[in-house]
Scaffold this active site. Structure first.
Site, PDB file in Angstrom:
ATOM      1  N   CYS A  33       0.827  -1.211   0.000  1.00  0.00           N
ATOM      2  CA  CYS A  33       0.000   0.000   0.000  1.00  0.00           C
ATOM      3  C   CYS A  33       0.860   1.259   0.000  1.00  0.00           C
ATOM      4  CB  CYS A  33      -0.895   0.022   1.237  1.00  0.00           C
ATOM      5  SG  CYS A  33      -1.896  -1.448   1.482  1.00  0.00           S
ATOM      6  N   CYS A  34       0.380   2.300  -0.657  1.00  0.00           N
ATOM      7  CA  CYS A  34       0.957   3.642  -0.621  1.00  0.00           C
ATOM      8  C   CYS A  34       2.420   3.643  -1.079  1.00  0.00           C
ATOM      9  CB  CYS A  34       0.782   4.234   0.773  1.00  0.00           C
ATOM     10  SG  CYS A  34       1.171   5.987   0.895  1.00  0.00           S
ATOM     11  N   ILE A  35       3.369   3.880  -0.186  1.00  0.00           N
ATOM     12  CA  ILE A  35       4.789   3.930  -0.538  1.00  0.00           C
ATOM     13  C   ILE A  35       5.433   2.549  -0.507  1.00  0.00           C
ATOM     14  CG2 ILE A  35       5.606   4.403   1.815  1.00  0.00           C
ATOM     15  CD1 ILE A  35       7.002   5.913  -1.480  1.00  0.00           C
ATOM     16  N   PRO A  87       5.176  -0.085  -2.314  1.00  0.00           N
ATOM     17  CA  PRO A  87       5.665  -0.682  -3.563  1.00  0.00           C
ATOM     18  C   PRO A  87       7.150  -0.425  -3.847  1.00  0.00           C
ATOM     19  CG  PRO A  87       3.493   0.211  -3.919  1.00  0.00           C
ATOM     20  CD  PRO A  87       3.917   0.655  -2.540  1.00  0.00           C
TER      21      PRO A  87
END
Length: 180
Positions: free
Chosen positions: A135-137, A139
């Site tokens: 999620c969000c950062i 990756p």
């Protein structure tokens, strides 16, 4: 029996740990879906501590596992104890703690290092061909560990303006990965 899902946290608080809304949303949706969830975090010192009321650095030390226990209501284990064979999937909620505590992306960008237990956990789930949710950062962890992978990140600044996602997407591309 529902799926067994490991959730990996990075502390507690959007600016220096796991983003509370994201972590809570992940846990709520897994619960509603009937998943059996176990929560993990690395037993390491946080990179820094932020006073979330003032939005400024605090002169203190905190432990990622101890801080993550706030979100887990104390029901948490050291990430070093996670066994991929006991789970069907793993999910990493976002928050600056991912980029500060689980890896050094916040400081080093594409040249970051990834915590050894985060790296081995992701490698193990990938090798076992089990789902990995980022999620969000989060990756950026996959982009650093799995050259050529495809991840999803936004192209605009986040609401708080602190993570310019276009820059993140560019750095992910420089690692040989694609982002949507």
């Amino acid at each position: 029996m529902g799926k067994r899902v490991a959730v990996v946290l990075a502390g507690c608080g959007v600016f220096d740990g796991s983003e509370i809304h994201e972590a809570s949303a992940v846990l709520v949706h897994l619960s509603r879906g009937g998943a059996e969830v176990k929560i993990f975090a690395p037993n390491i010192e946080q990179r820094d501590v932020v006073n979330h009321l003032k939005g400024s650095p605090a002169d203190e030390k905190r432990n990622v596992l101890v801080e993550s226990a706030r979100l887990a209501r104390g029901n948490i284990q050291d990430l070093a104890e996670l066994k991929v064979s006991e789970f069907d999937a793993v999910i990493f909620p976002g928050g600056f703690g991912v980029a500060k505590n689980l890896c050094s992306w916040a400081v080093d960008g594409k040249n970051c290092t990834v915590n050894e237990y985060v790296n081995s956990t992701l490698q193990a789930f990938h090798s076992a061909k089990k789902p990995i949710g980022l999620c969000c950062i989060s990756p950026v962890l996959a982009a650093k560990i799995f050259p050529g992978c495809e991840v999803t990140v936004g192209q605009d600044k986040n609401v708080d303006g602190r993570f310019p996602d276009a820059e993140t997407a560019s750095a992910i591309a420089e690692l040989g990965c694609s982002s949507a």
